[in-house]
Write a protein that holds these residues in place. Structure first.
Motif, PDB file in Angstrom:
ATOM      1  N   VAL A 126      79.485  63.781  28.367  1.00  0.00           N
ATOM      2  CA  VAL A 126      79.371  63.793  26.900  1.00  0.00           C
ATOM      3  C   VAL A 126      80.618  63.129  26.328  1.00  0.00           C
ATOM      4  CG1 VAL A 126      79.323  65.249  24.827  1.00  0.00           C
ATOM      5  CG2 VAL A 126      78.035  65.948  26.856  1.00  0.00           C
ATOM      6  N   VAL A 127      80.450  62.206  25.388  1.00  0.00           N
ATOM      7  CA  VAL A 127      81.609  61.640  24.696  1.00  0.00           C
ATOM      8  C   VAL A 127      81.421  61.809  23.189  1.00  0.00           C
ATOM      9  CG1 VAL A 127      82.017  59.892  26.488  1.00  0.00           C
ATOM     10  CG2 VAL A 127      80.699  59.271  24.474  1.00  0.00           C
ATOM     11  N   SER A 128      82.549  61.821  22.475  1.00  0.00           N
ATOM     12  CA  SER A 128      82.466  61.693  21.014  1.00  0.00           C
ATOM     13  C   SER A 128      83.373  60.545  20.610  1.00  0.00           C
ATOM     14  CB  SER A 128      82.854  62.989  20.307  1.00  0.00           C
ATOM     15  OG  SER A 128      84.229  63.247  20.418  1.00  0.00           O
ATOM     16  N   VAL A 129      82.971  59.839  19.551  1.00  0.00           N
ATOM     17  CA  VAL A 129      83.732  58.659  19.129  1.00  0.00           C
ATOM     18  C   VAL A 129      84.216  58.838  17.691  1.00  0.00           C
ATOM     19  CG1 VAL A 129      82.427  57.166  20.699  1.00  0.00           C
ATOM     20  CG2 VAL A 129      81.712  57.342  18.324  1.00  0.00           C
ATOM     21  N   THR A 130      85.334  58.220  17.388  1.00  0.00           N
ATOM     22  CA  THR A 130      85.936  58.400  16.065  1.00  0.00           C
ATOM     23  C   THR A 130      85.527  57.268  15.110  1.00  0.00           C
ATOM     24  OG1 THR A 130      87.922  57.073  16.419  1.00  0.00           O
ATOM     25  CG2 THR A 130      87.983  59.362  17.211  1.00  0.00           C
ATOM     26  N   ASP A 131      85.988  57.385  13.875  1.00  0.00           N
ATOM     27  CA  ASP A 131      85.710  56.344  12.880  1.00  0.00           C
ATOM     28  C   ASP A 131      86.608  55.131  13.090  1.00  0.00           C
ATOM     29  OD1 ASP A 131      88.027  57.629  12.199  1.00  0.00           O
ATOM     30  OD2 ASP A 131      87.510  57.944  10.102  1.00  0.00           O
ATOM     31  N   GLN A 132      87.445  55.156  14.140  1.00  0.00           N
ATOM     32  CA  GLN A 132      88.273  53.989  14.484  1.00  0.00           C
ATOM     33  C   GLN A 132      87.626  53.156  15.596  1.00  0.00           C
ATOM     34  OE1 GLN A 132      91.156  53.388  12.637  1.00  0.00           O
ATOM     35  NE2 GLN A 132      90.184  55.070  11.532  1.00  0.00           N
ATOM     36  N   SER A 133      86.423  53.545  16.035  1.00  0.00           N
ATOM     37  CA  SER A 133      85.817  52.894  17.196  1.00  0.00           C
ATOM     38  C   SER A 133      85.174  51.545  16.851  1.00  0.00           C
ATOM     39  CB  SER A 133      84.785  53.829  17.837  1.00  0.00           C
ATOM     40  OG  SER A 133      83.812  54.222  16.891  1.00  0.00           O
ATOM     41  N   GLY A 134      85.041  51.226  15.579  1.00  0.00           N
ATOM     42  CA  GLY A 134      84.463  49.925  15.204  1.00  0.00           C
ATOM     43  C   GLY A 134      83.383  50.111  14.163  1.00  0.00           C
ATOM     44  N   GLU A 135      83.362  49.220  13.188  1.00  0.00           N
ATOM     45  CA  GLU A 135      82.381  49.299  12.099  1.00  0.00           C
ATOM     46  C   GLU A 135      80.955  49.402  12.626  1.00  0.00           C
ATOM     47  OE1 GLU A 135      82.406  49.330   8.559  1.00  0.00           O
ATOM     48  OE2 GLU A 135      84.385  50.061   9.156  1.00  0.00           O
ATOM     49  N   ALA A 136      80.182  50.266  12.014  1.00  0.00           N
ATOM     50  CA  ALA A 136      78.768  50.356  12.391  1.00  0.00           C
ATOM     51  C   ALA A 136      77.997  49.223  11.726  1.00  0.00           C
ATOM     52  CB  ALA A 136      78.215  51.702  11.949  1.00  0.00           C
ATOM     53  N   ARG A 137      77.042  48.649  12.450  1.00  0.00           N
ATOM     54  CA  ARG A 137      76.251  47.540  11.908  1.00  0.00           C
ATOM     55  C   ARG A 137      75.273  48.031  10.829  1.00  0.00           C
ATOM     56  NH1 ARG A 137      73.699  45.937  17.535  1.00  0.00           N
ATOM     57  NH2 ARG A 137      75.772  46.624  18.091  1.00  0.00           N
ATOM     58  N   TYR A 138      74.927  47.126   9.919  1.00  0.00           N
ATOM     59  CA  TYR A 138      73.881  47.445   8.933  1.00  0.00           C
ATOM     60  C   TYR A 138      72.538  47.147   9.572  1.00  0.00           C
ATOM     61  CZ  TYR A 138      77.256  47.811   5.177  1.00  0.00           C
ATOM     62  OH  TYR A 138      78.287  48.201   4.384  1.00  0.00           O
ATOM     63  N   PRO A 139      71.534  47.951   9.299  1.00  0.00           N
ATOM     64  CA  PRO A 139      70.199  47.614   9.803  1.00  0.00           C
ATOM     65  C   PRO A 139      69.736  46.304   9.184  1.00  0.00           C
ATOM     66  CG  PRO A 139      70.250  49.858   8.903  1.00  0.00           C
ATOM     67  CD  PRO A 139      71.544  49.211   8.528  1.00  0.00           C
ATOM     68  N   SER A 140      69.170  45.409  10.007  1.00  0.00           N
ATOM     69  CA  SER A 140      68.621  44.157   9.462  1.00  0.00           C
ATOM     70  C   SER A 140      67.206  44.442   8.953  1.00  0.00           C
ATOM     71  CB  SER A 140      68.551  43.103  10.570  1.00  0.00           C
ATOM     72  OG  SER A 140      67.666  43.568  11.575  1.00  0.00           O
ATOM     73  N   PHE A 141      66.641  43.499   8.188  1.00  0.00           N
ATOM     74  CA  PHE A 141      65.267  43.676   7.698  1.00  0.00           C
ATOM     75  C   PHE A 141      64.319  43.824   8.899  1.00  0.00           C
ATOM     76  CE2 PHE A 141      61.166  41.890   6.273  1.00  0.00           C
ATOM     77  CZ  PHE A 141      60.867  42.863   5.332  1.00  0.00           C
ATOM     78  N   LYS A 142      64.565  42.971   9.920  1.00  0.00           N
ATOM     79  CA  LYS A 142      63.728  43.018  11.134  1.00  0.00           C
ATOM     80  C   LYS A 142      63.849  44.401  11.797  1.00  0.00           C
ATOM     81  CE  LYS A 142      63.225  40.386  15.308  1.00  0.00           C
ATOM     82  NZ  LYS A 142      64.053  39.736  16.278  1.00  0.00           N
ATOM     83  N   GLY A 143      65.078  44.922  11.814  1.00  0.00           N
ATOM     84  CA  GLY A 143      65.323  46.237  12.419  1.00  0.00           C
ATOM     85  C   GLY A 143      64.597  47.350  11.668  1.00  0.00           C
ATOM     86  N   ILE A 144      64.607  47.235  10.333  1.00  0.00           N
ATOM     87  CA  ILE A 144      63.945  48.265   9.506  1.00  0.00           C
ATOM     88  C   ILE A 144      62.441  48.237   9.757  1.00  0.00           C
ATOM     89  CG2 ILE A 144      63.405  48.931   7.111  1.00  0.00           C
ATOM     90  CD1 ILE A 144      66.249  47.820   6.399  1.00  0.00           C
ATOM     91  N   MET A 145      61.872  47.048   9.847  1.00  0.00           N
ATOM     92  CA  MET A 145      60.425  46.938  10.097  1.00  0.00           C
ATOM     93  C   MET A 145      60.105  47.446  11.509  1.00  0.00           C
ATOM     94  SD  MET A 145      59.504  46.014   7.254  1.00  0.00           S
ATOM     95  CE  MET A 145      57.753  45.851   7.462  1.00  0.00           C
ATOM     96  N   ALA A 146      60.926  47.070  12.487  1.00  0.00           N
ATOM     97  CA  ALA A 146      60.668  47.475  13.884  1.00  0.00           C
ATOM     98  C   ALA A 146      60.750  48.994  14.025  1.00  0.00           C
ATOM     99  CB  ALA A 146      61.673  46.793  14.815  1.00  0.00           C
ATOM    100  N   ALA A 147      61.644  49.625  13.258  1.00  0.00           N
ATOM    101  CA  ALA A 147      61.856  51.078  13.380  1.00  0.00           C
ATOM    102  C   ALA A 147      60.592  51.859  13.037  1.00  0.00           C
ATOM    103  CB  ALA A 147      63.001  51.507  12.466  1.00  0.00           C
TER     104      ALA A 147
END
Ligand SMILES: Cc1cc2nc3c(=O)[nH]c(=O)nc-3n(C[C@H](O)[C@H](O)[C@H](O)COP(=O)(O)OP(=O)(O)OC[C@H]3O[C@@H](n4cnc5c(N)ncnc54)[C@H](O)[C@@H]3O)c2cc1C
Length: 261
Positions: free
Chosen positions: A176-197
């Motif tokens: 089990v790992v936990s990651v901090t808010d310094q681990s790297g910006e989270a990506r925004y969902p793309s339009f394609k990603g939203i449709m695929a979801a």
């Protein structure tokens, strides 16, 4: 063999909304909009990067929460996770962190995993203790609060930045790992990603599916109890000191009266 990653994501009340307690001193979740805990977006991002670096990987996002918690799963799926598991049951109302860790551990065991990725804390409870409880319940190593994480040859490695030192840590999988808010910006969902979801599978489980008795969770099974809660008093107007030569003294007197100095 495919690397099975489970990311624990929490659906939390929007911190910018007007939050209240219900009569039983639990958070009134019907009264406020919810969203995927911002700190868990970092966990999804790191899982996606680990999966991109692996030959073959599958990411399952998992939440324990009410019906609306599906919104958090959809966001994580639109970022790129492959499938989702939603644990929902009326008997979960009032469950504390001990119960939540039990439910998550059972759901993770049922799903199958090599690596569990959590956020550093939720943005509502902010205990930051769930990943450790989860590792204990699963009987696997925990490597928490990582600002950098990678997986290679069945080993998870990471960097933990502390006040006094930076540590390089590793553990063999499963872990089990936990990651901090310094681990790297989270990506925004793309339009394609939203449709695929919309087409990605979301499995629903209840307590029966996980062989958990109702009295192990909920307010009855909770190890902690809220005795009282009071709304924060409304903000009052601040004191404005006009500096007519004595401003410094008045400022020092104010700080002293508030025990800041
Ligand atoms: C329906 C419901 C009702 C609840 N009612 C109460 C209550 O009345 N009183 C009470 O004390 N607690 C209650 N809880 C539990 C509480 O909201 C937290 O989930 C739990 O105590 C974990 O503490 P935390 O949020 O501080 O987690 P932290 O330890 O700060 O979380 C660290 C990480 O653990 C993971 N995580 C935490 N919670 C979840 C989750 N639910 N699903 C998936 N991943 C998660 C995330 O990756 C998060 O970043 C309830 C939970 C649910 C689902």
């Amino acid at each position: 063999m495919s690397l099975r990653i489970v990311v624990c994501v929490k659906y939390v009340p929007d911190a910018t909304g007007d939050r209240h307690f219900a009569d039983d001193l639990t958070v009134d979740r019907d009264d406020v909009d919810g969203l995927l805990s911002e700190l868990d977006e970092y966990a999804v991002e790191q899982a996606l990067q680990i999966a991109e670096d692996a030959d073959d990987a599958e990411i399952t996002v998992l939440t324990v929460g009410p019906e609306d918690a599906k919104d958090a799963l959809r966001k994580a799926l639109s970022m790129g996770a492959d499938k989702a598991v939603h644990v929902e049951d009326d008997d979960l109302h009032g469950t504390d962190v001990m119960g939540t860790s039990l439910v998550l551990a059972k759901a993770i065991e049922k799903t199958g995993y090599d690596l569990v990725v959590c956020g550093m804390a939720s943005t509502d409870g902010t205990m930051g203790v769930l990943p450790a409880l989860l590792a204990e319940r699963l009987g696997v190593p925990q490597v928490t609060l990582l600002s950098e994480v990678s997986v290679e040859d069945g080993v998870v490695k990471g960097r933990r930045d502390g006040d006094a030192a930076t540590e390089q840590l590793e553990a063999s999988l499963p872990a089990v790992v936990s990651v901090t808010d310094q681990s790297g910006e989270a990506r925004y969902p793309s339009f394609k990603g939203i449709m695929a979801a919309k087409k990605k599978p979301v499995e629903s489980l209840d307590l029966d599916d996980l062989d958990i008795d109702a009295d192990e969770v909920g307010l009855e099974g909770a190890w902690t109890k809220v005795d009282s809660a009071a709304e924060r008093p409304a903000r009052t107007a601040g004191t404005i000191v006009k500096d007519e030569g004595e401003g410094g003294k008045q400022l020092a007197a104010f700080l002293a009266s508030q025990k800041f100095i």
